[in-house]
Structures are given as C-alpha cells and as structure tokens.
Design a protein around this motif. Structure first.
Motif, mmCIF file in Angstrom:
data_model
loop_
_atom_site.group_PDB
_atom_site.id
_atom_site.type_symbol
_atom_site.label_atom_id
_atom_site.label_comp_id
_atom_site.label_asym_id
_atom_site.label_seq_id
_atom_site.Cartn_x
_atom_site.Cartn_y
_atom_site.Cartn_z
ATOM 1 N N TRP A 29 -1.703 21.915 40.732
ATOM 2 C CA TRP A 29 -2.263 21.846 42.081
ATOM 3 C C TRP A 29 -3.778 21.705 42.051
ATOM 4 O O TRP A 29 -4.343 20.957 42.836
ATOM 5 N N VAL A 30 -4.431 22.408 41.137
ATOM 6 C CA VAL A 30 -5.892 22.316 41.012
ATOM 7 C C VAL A 30 -6.286 20.903 40.608
ATOM 8 O O VAL A 30 -7.204 20.313 41.187
ATOM 9 N N PRO A 36 -7.092 25.298 47.372
ATOM 10 C CA PRO A 36 -8.529 25.578 47.363
ATOM 11 C C PRO A 36 -8.929 26.376 46.124
ATOM 12 O O PRO A 36 -8.394 27.457 45.879
ATOM 13 N N ALA A 37 -9.823 25.808 45.338
ATOM 14 C CA ALA A 37 -10.252 26.419 44.080
ATOM 15 C C ALA A 37 -11.711 26.073 43.828
ATOM 16 O O ALA A 37 -12.222 25.077 44.351
ATOM 17 N N GLY A 41 -18.155 27.847 35.681
ATOM 18 C CA GLY A 41 -18.216 27.577 34.247
ATOM 19 C C GLY A 41 -17.014 26.734 33.868
ATOM 20 O O GLY A 41 -16.790 25.674 34.420
ATOM 21 N N LYS A 42 -16.206 27.244 32.952
ATOM 22 C CA LYS A 42 -14.992 26.540 32.519
ATOM 23 C C LYS A 42 -13.742 27.081 33.189
ATOM 24 O O LYS A 42 -12.643 26.617 32.920
ATOM 25 N N GLN A 43 -13.908 28.066 34.048
ATOM 26 C CA GLN A 43 -12.750 28.715 34.655
ATOM 27 C C GLN A 43 -12.612 28.354 36.126
ATOM 28 O O GLN A 43 -13.593 28.128 36.822
ATOM 29 N N TRP A 44 -11.356 28.328 36.600
ATOM 30 C CA TRP A 44 -11.067 28.141 38.008
ATOM 31 C C TRP A 44 -10.938 29.501 38.653
ATOM 32 O O TRP A 44 -10.326 30.406 38.090
ATOM 33 N N LYS A 45 -11.517 29.654 39.834
ATOM 34 C CA LYS A 45 -11.465 30.907 40.584
ATOM 35 C C LYS A 45 -10.972 30.627 42.002
ATOM 36 O O LYS A 45 -11.178 29.533 42.538
ATOM 37 N N PHE A 46 -10.355 31.624 42.585
ATOM 38 C CA PHE A 46 -9.726 31.488 43.897
ATOM 39 C C PHE A 46 -10.080 32.672 44.770
ATOM 40 O O PHE A 46 -10.101 33.804 44.294
#
Length: 65
Positions: A29-30, A36-37, A41-46
């Motif tokens: 989905w991302v 919505p994300a 940095g290198k990480q996805w956050k929600f």
C-alpha cells in the motif's frame, strides 16, 4: 511521559498490528500511495489519526474488496 497511541508515530509493524493485516500488505500500500504514510530517514511512519481518517473516508475498503 505517557503518550497515547494516537499521539505518536507508528512503525510498519505497529500499524500492521493495529489494522490486523500483514507488514507485506502495508508495504504494498505504501509503494502504491494507497495509505497515508511519511518517510522518516529509511523508515515509514504512520499517524493513527491519519490512518483512521483514511479508513473512515472509505478509501481502505476499496483495497480490501
């Protein structure tokens, strides 16, 4: 400091657990801009509030059908 779950950013693992779906689904989905994300940095956050609004808008149900 006591933060409620709606006040903090969640990881892919945490949002997958919150929604009851796999991490792989979250990543799909991302990658397709479906959920919505935010990249930190290198990480996805929600944010739970954004994801809840997305669900209530009916956008999530389009992915699950």
């Amino acid at each position: 400091m006591n933060l409620e779950i709606t006040d903090r950013w969640l990881s892919v693992q945490e949002i997958a657990q919150y929604l009851g779906i796999s991490k792989e689904t979250i990543y799909r989905w991302v990658e397709s801009d479906k959920i919505p994300a935010h990249k930190v940095g290198k990480q996805w956050k929600f944010q739970v509030s954004e994801v809840n609004s997305w669900i209530k808008s009916g956008e999530a149900s389009k992915l699950l059908n």
